[in-house]
Enzyme design. Structure first.
Site, short mmCIF file in Angstrom:
data_model
loop_
_atom_site.label_atom_id
_atom_site.label_comp_id
_atom_site.label_asym_id
_atom_site.label_seq_id
_atom_site.Cartn_x
_atom_site.Cartn_y
_atom_site.Cartn_z
N ARG A 134 -8.56 -0.20 4.28
CA ARG A 134 -7.71 0.80 3.65
C ARG A 134 -6.32 0.25 3.35
O ARG A 134 -5.63 0.75 2.46
CB ARG A 134 -7.56 2.02 4.57
N LYS A 172 0.84 -1.21 0.00
CA LYS A 172 0.00 0.00 0.00
C LYS A 172 0.87 1.25 0.00
O LYS A 172 0.65 2.19 -0.79
CB LYS A 172 -0.91 0.02 1.24
N ASN A 173 1.85 1.29 0.90
CA ASN A 173 2.63 2.50 1.08
C ASN A 173 3.60 2.78 -0.07
O ASN A 173 4.15 3.87 -0.17
CB ASN A 173 3.41 2.45 2.40
N ARG A 212 -4.63 10.59 4.08
CA ARG A 212 -3.58 11.59 4.23
C ARG A 212 -2.59 11.56 3.07
O ARG A 212 -1.96 12.58 2.76
CB ARG A 212 -2.83 11.36 5.55
N ARG A 246 0.73 14.73 12.33
CA ARG A 246 1.41 14.55 11.04
C ARG A 246 1.34 15.80 10.17
O ARG A 246 0.77 15.82 9.09
CB ARG A 246 0.81 13.35 10.29
N CYS A 286 -6.14 8.44 9.05
CA CYS A 286 -6.21 7.86 10.39
C CYS A 286 -5.99 8.91 11.47
O CYS A 286 -5.16 9.82 11.33
CB CYS A 286 -5.15 6.77 10.56
N ASP A 306 4.28 1.28 12.09
CA ASP A 306 3.13 0.56 11.54
C ASP A 306 3.03 -0.89 12.01
O ASP A 306 2.04 -1.56 11.74
CB ASP A 306 3.18 0.58 10.00
#
Length: 421
Positions: free
Chosen positions: A396, A22-23, A90, A119, A114, A304
């Site tokens: 997500r 995902k990231n 985000r 952040r 989230c 994470d």
């Protein structure tokens, strides 16, 4: 709305394959703004990926999706990312740098996502300002423009922010001259983004170190790339076996990116055997022992994975001290784990975990993406039935997690939720 119903106490056995990251997927999808065309494979089917595709379509890009693949082609672009889409995620702030670099202007809503901390995006904005962008915050939007092209600059980040590094890296590929990003984040997903940009002709050196050097280009070719495996999903499967027990082979396991996580689980007594560079066997043959972690930027222990590791330590023998140094509000899962019988004491940015023999099923509520994963992990090893609410958070970032766990022998079902949020 939906929830998970988990009947705990079933060991996990078999093989499971890790999905694409995902990231890594999200910034590479946004990088298509720079190139006008992208062919991306090994893309996970996630809500955040769908949101990114929706945002690109809103801005005027044609997006085609099929299982594991996304193609993007430029149309008539409007360089604006509205609140209605950005509030969901985000990572939408990653549209800012590419829009400025390619079109000279951008209007991007301040981000949502989230609820794990502030952040702030000020490091993104400072870096882009140093590259010649004029930026103001107006009515909840970042409004930015540049006269001509962005200019290469020597930028030192106050903190090795992942999103800030990605935004500046993308912007620098089309900037005029050389950009040096110092104190850059080193995460593997940034390396994957750099690989994708290099496939389009970008000149980048130093990715994966704290100094990245980019020689700007006038234009880039289409991106053709395959996304790296998701190291956090891989680590979550380690946590699942650590909690539920069993013997599982994990395919597409990115061992080279999970060194600190593997080391900590081994220290706790989990058996992890590397069968090949992309495959590991994980076994739990005895009760784990309490193990301390401190979250840090890569290559340290990833924030994470903090929640999932905490869930595994709830039933370990002895005391674990878990310290969170990245996000200031990332212990909300601890209160839900207490509902399942965990012995946890929160002291500022530290949680002291005293292992209990076994957790017990309860109704719990997910508060963010990784918190939801930790509650699923806890439920797998708990007595009786656990119901996890607000699992849209989990969707997500995890592709078909319940299906993968069921294939390993877990009793987990996705059912309609009687609670409305």
């Amino acid at each position: 709305m939906e929830k998970f119903v988990i009947k705990g106490g079933r060991e996990l056995h078999g093989r499971v394959k890790v999905s694409g990251s995902k990231n890594a997927s999200l910034p590479i999808l946004f990088a298509s703004i720079l190139t006008g065309e992208l062919d991306l494979s090994n893309v996970p089917a996630l809500m955040d990926v769908a949101t990114t595709c929706d945002l690109l379509e809103h801005m005027g890009f044609a997006v085609s999706r099929e299982p594991g693949r996304v193609k993007v082609k430029e149309g008539e672009v409007t360089p604006e990312a509205p609140y209605e889409l950005v509030k969901k995620m985000r990572a939408s702030i990653l549209a800012l740098g590419p829009l400025l670099a390619r079109f000279g202007r951008a209007k991007v809503s301040l981000p949502g996502g989230c609820a794990i901390g502030l952040r702030p995006v000020d490091l993104h904005l400072k870096g882009l300002s140093k590259m010649g962008a004029e930026i103001e915050i107006s009515h909840g939007y970042i409004v930015a423009s540049v006269n001509g092209r962005l200019k290469g600059a020597d930028i030192t980040l106050d903190f090795p922010t992942v999103g800030g590094t990605e935004n500046l890296l993308m912007a620098a590929t089309l900037a005029e001259g050389r950009t040096v990003i110092r104190n850059a984040a080193k995460e593997p997903e940034i390396v994957d983004l750099a690989k994708a940009l290099k496939s389009a002709g970008a000149h980048i050196e130093g990715e994966g170190t704290d100094v990245i050097v980019v020689e700007g280009e006038g234009e880039l070719s289409p991106i053709v790339h395959s996304v790296m495996p998701d190291r956090i999903e891989a680590g979550t499967f380690l946590s699942a076996v650590a909690t539920a027990g069993g013997d599982v082979v994990i395919e597409d396991f990115p061992s080279e990116t999970l060194g600190t996580v593997i080391d900590k689980f081994k220290e706790a007594g989990l058996e992890i055997e590397e069968l090949s560079p992309s495959e590991v066997r994980v076994r739990k043959r005895q009760r784990l022992k309490g193990t301390d972690i401190t979250t840090q930027p890569y290559p340290g222990f990833p924030t994470d994975m903090q929640a999932q590791f905490m869930a595994a330590m709830c039933t370990a023998d002895g005391v674990s001290v878990i310290k969170e140094t990245i996000f200031e509000n990332r212990f909300m899962h601890a209160l839900e784990l207490q509902r399942m019988g965990a012995d946890l004491k929160i002291e500022g940015n530290t949680v002291v975990v005293k292992g209990v023999e076994r957790l017990t099923g309860a109704k719990v509520t997910a508060t963010d993406l990784r918190a939801s994963a930790s509650l699923v992990v806890a439920g797998l090893g708990a007595e009786n039935t656990t119901e996890v609410y607000r699992i849209y958070h989990l969707d997500r970032g995890y592709e078909r997690l319940e299906e993968k766990l069921k294939a390993l022998g877990a009793e987990i079902e996705r059912v309609p939720s009687e609670l409305k949020y």
